[in-house]
Design an enzyme around this catalytic site. Structure first.
Site, short mmCIF file in Angstrom:
data_model
loop_
_atom_site.label_atom_id
_atom_site.label_comp_id
_atom_site.label_asym_id
_atom_site.label_seq_id
_atom_site.Cartn_x
_atom_site.Cartn_y
_atom_site.Cartn_z
N LEU A 7 0.75 -1.29 -0.13
CA LEU A 7 -0.22 0.18 0.12
C LEU A 7 0.91 1.31 -0.05
CD1 LEU A 7 -2.70 -1.44 2.86
CD2 LEU A 7 -3.24 -0.15 0.35
N ASP A 12 11.32 3.49 3.80
CA ASP A 12 11.16 1.96 4.08
C ASP A 12 12.34 1.26 4.59
OD1 ASP A 12 8.93 -0.31 2.92
OD2 ASP A 12 10.53 -1.15 3.90
N ASP A 26 14.28 3.35 10.57
CA ASP A 26 13.15 2.58 11.32
C ASP A 26 12.35 3.60 11.87
OD1 ASP A 26 11.65 1.08 13.30
OD2 ASP A 26 13.32 -0.06 13.95
N ILE A 27 11.18 3.84 11.46
CA ILE A 27 10.32 4.83 11.95
C ILE A 27 9.68 4.62 13.32
CG2 ILE A 27 9.60 5.93 9.73
CD1 ILE A 27 7.30 3.15 11.65
N ASN A 62 2.13 4.43 7.61
CA ASN A 62 1.76 3.36 6.90
C ASN A 62 2.49 1.88 7.16
OD1 ASN A 62 0.48 2.00 4.23
ND2 ASN A 62 3.02 1.72 3.95
N TYR A 108 -2.07 -7.19 17.03
CA TYR A 108 -2.44 -6.09 15.86
C TYR A 108 -3.69 -5.26 15.98
CZ TYR A 108 -2.80 -5.06 10.81
OH TYR A 108 -3.01 -4.33 9.62
N LYS A 127 -3.93 -1.06 16.29
CA LYS A 127 -4.70 -0.49 15.27
C LYS A 127 -5.75 0.31 15.86
CE LYS A 127 -2.53 -1.21 11.48
NZ LYS A 127 -1.69 -0.40 10.89
N THR A 162 -1.56 -7.61 -0.66
CA THR A 162 0.01 -7.12 -0.70
C THR A 162 0.38 -8.47 0.06
OG1 THR A 162 -0.31 -6.62 1.75
CG2 THR A 162 -0.67 -4.87 -0.21
N1 NAD Z 1 -3.15 -5.18 3.03
C1 NAD Z 1 -4.32 -5.02 3.76
O1 NAD Z 1 -5.33 -5.60 3.13
C2 NAD Z 1 -4.14 -4.16 4.85
C3 NAD Z 1 -5.29 -4.21 5.77
C4 NAD Z 1 -5.44 -3.33 6.79
C5 NAD Z 1 -4.28 -2.60 7.30
N2 NAD Z 1 -3.35 -2.60 6.57
C6 NAD Z 1 -2.18 -1.89 6.84
O2 NAD Z 1 -1.53 -1.18 5.82
C7 NAD Z 1 -0.08 -0.83 5.90
C8 NAD Z 1 0.62 -1.43 4.90
O3 NAD Z 1 0.66 -2.85 4.74
P1 NAD Z 1 0.78 -3.63 3.50
O4 NAD Z 1 -0.41 -4.67 3.19
O5 NAD Z 1 1.00 -2.66 2.23
O6 NAD Z 1 2.12 -4.32 3.96
P2 NAD Z 1 3.46 -4.70 3.29
O7 NAD Z 1 4.31 -5.81 4.10
O8 NAD Z 1 3.38 -4.87 1.73
O9 NAD Z 1 4.32 -3.24 3.71
C9 NAD Z 1 4.65 -2.62 4.66
C10 NAD Z 1 6.14 -1.96 4.55
O10 NAD Z 1 6.45 -1.57 5.64
C11 NAD Z 1 7.79 -1.71 6.01
N3 NAD Z 1 8.35 -1.39 7.23
C12 NAD Z 1 7.90 -2.49 8.37
N4 NAD Z 1 8.35 -1.79 9.51
C13 NAD Z 1 9.15 -0.82 9.36
C14 NAD Z 1 9.82 0.14 9.99
N5 NAD Z 1 10.04 -0.06 11.14
N6 NAD Z 1 10.27 1.20 9.41
C15 NAD Z 1 9.96 1.31 8.09
N7 NAD Z 1 9.23 0.55 7.39
C16 NAD Z 1 8.87 -0.35 7.95
C17 NAD Z 1 7.97 -3.06 5.35
O11 NAD Z 1 9.41 -3.24 4.88
C18 NAD Z 1 7.17 -3.13 4.16
O12 NAD Z 1 7.84 -2.73 2.92
C19 NAD Z 1 0.23 -1.69 7.37
O13 NAD Z 1 -0.07 -0.81 8.42
C20 NAD Z 1 -0.93 -2.59 7.45
O14 NAD Z 1 -1.12 -3.16 8.88
C21 NAD Z 1 -3.06 -3.38 5.36
#
Ligand code: NAD
Length: 301
Positions: A19, A38, A73-74, A100, A171, A175, A205
């Site tokens: 995302l 990232d 690392d955020i 995100n 989680y 959230k 994803t």
């Molecule tokens: N995919 C979904 O359907 C969904 C649903 C609800 C919520 N979310 C939320 O959306 C967000 C993005 O999820 P996604 O599905 O794209 O996952 P993803 O795993 O594809 O991407 C997440 C990214 O965050 C990076 N990351 C992790 N820890 C980090 C840190 N400490 N500092 C910097 N970067 C870091 C990872 O390297 C990864 O590239 C997340 O917060 C997730 O919980 C996703």
């Protein structure tokens, strides 16, 4: 590039894939200059020496946009501070922050370790707080210097944080905390010209590829309803100055659907005007419950 975010400076955490990557590309397509953060970790937060942030920044530049990578690392004070610092050093300003980044450690509560709990609370909840705090300090300074910003923050919650989700106690708690943090931040930061909203997205994803398999996408929809790119237009609009007046809200977004989520509000109530006896309180509660709509089911039940 022109667009609704023309020349705005937008920092997106976890923008190397999924995302976050879709948001970064969509902001750039609307004219924003993007800080692509990232750290590059595995699905469960395991360190990975290769941050994908540089690749996304290169993609944006190759398409004629402006972007810089940040691999911090955020969830650390240093990573959050240098994220904001990178925007200021590179572009001289920060207009929008999209929180995100995150990962999962799913287990039923009885099997969930303290480490699983801490790691997930840390990356999501602390990872939102620290970047927000550093960005807000900058926007407060700008306001005090007579340059009030039209700043925007978009936080990332989840259906798990709104209704709960089996096997995701850590989680879901993180959230849900992000929603409460969003409400407080919207109220506290309005005086500095900052609008703060949250999204609860759903998209395919690496985090959800088993839940939203490609086969689930209805071909009659005419587009891939679970593509992460479907969530980004709402995020870009919220992150632009055209979203003026919208703050403290939570939106579900997936496919072509946008839903305003309406949160806790008082339901049926009763007041005895004196202290209840426990059995009597129980009777009153049972009566009240007959006048309510039961909560939506916990995800996965
Ligand atoms: N995919 C979904 O359907 C969904 C649903 C609800 C919520 N979310 C939320 O959306 C967000 C993005 O999820 P996604 O599905 O794209 O996952 P993803 O795993 O594809 O991407 C997440 C990214 O965050 C990076 N990351 C992790 N820890 C980090 C840190 N400490 N500092 C910097 N970067 C870091 C990872 O390297 C990864 O590239 C997340 O917060 C997730 O919980 C996703």
């Amino acid at each position: 590039m022109s667009g609704i975010c023309h020349r705005r400076v937008v920092a997106v955490t976890g923008a190397g894939r999924g995302l976050g990557r879709a948001h970064a590309l969509a902001f750039a397509a609307e004219g924003a200059r993007v800080v692509v953060n990232d750290l590059g970790v595995g699905l469960d937060g395991t360190p990975d020496p290769h941050s994908p942030a540089g690749q996304v920044a290169r993609e944006i530049r190759a398409a004629g946009g402006e972007a810089v990578a940040h691999a911090g690392d955020i969830a650390t004070p240093e990573g959050a501070a240098t994220l904001v610092g990178t925007a200021l050093d590179t572009y001289g300003r920060l207009d929008t922050l999209v929180n995100n980044a995150g990962f999962l450690r799913d287990r039923m509560l009885v099997n969930l370790t303290e480490d699983d709990w801490d790691a997930v609370l840390r990356v999501h909840l602390k990872g939102h707080f620290l970047t927000l705090k550093h960005a807000a300090a900058h926007w407060r300074a700008e306001t005090r210097a007579g340059r009030p910003p039209a700043a925007r923050v978009i936080n990332t919650s989840s259906g798990a944080g709104l209704l709960g989700s089996l096997g995701q106690g850590n989680y879901s708690a993180a959230k849900a905390g992000i929603v409460a943090l969003t409400l407080v931040a919207a109220a506290e930061l309005a005086r500095y010209g900052v609008q703060v909203n949250a999204i609860a997205p759903a998209a395919r994803t690496r985090m959800t590829e088993r839940t939203f398999a490609a086969a689930m996408t209805a071909p009659e929809a005419g587009f891939d309803a679970m593509a992460p790119e479907n969530v980004s237009p709402l995020v870009v609009w919220l992150g632009s100055d055209t979203s003026q007046g919208v703050t403290g809200r939570v939106f579900e977004a997936d496919g072509g659907r946008i839903t305003v989520m309406e949160g806790w509000r008082p339901g049926p109530t009763t007041d005895k005007g004196a202290r209840w006896a426990p059995a009597e309180a129980g009777e009153a509660v049972r009566k009240l419950l007959t006048r309510t709509t039961p909560p939506g089911p916990v995800h996965g039940t």
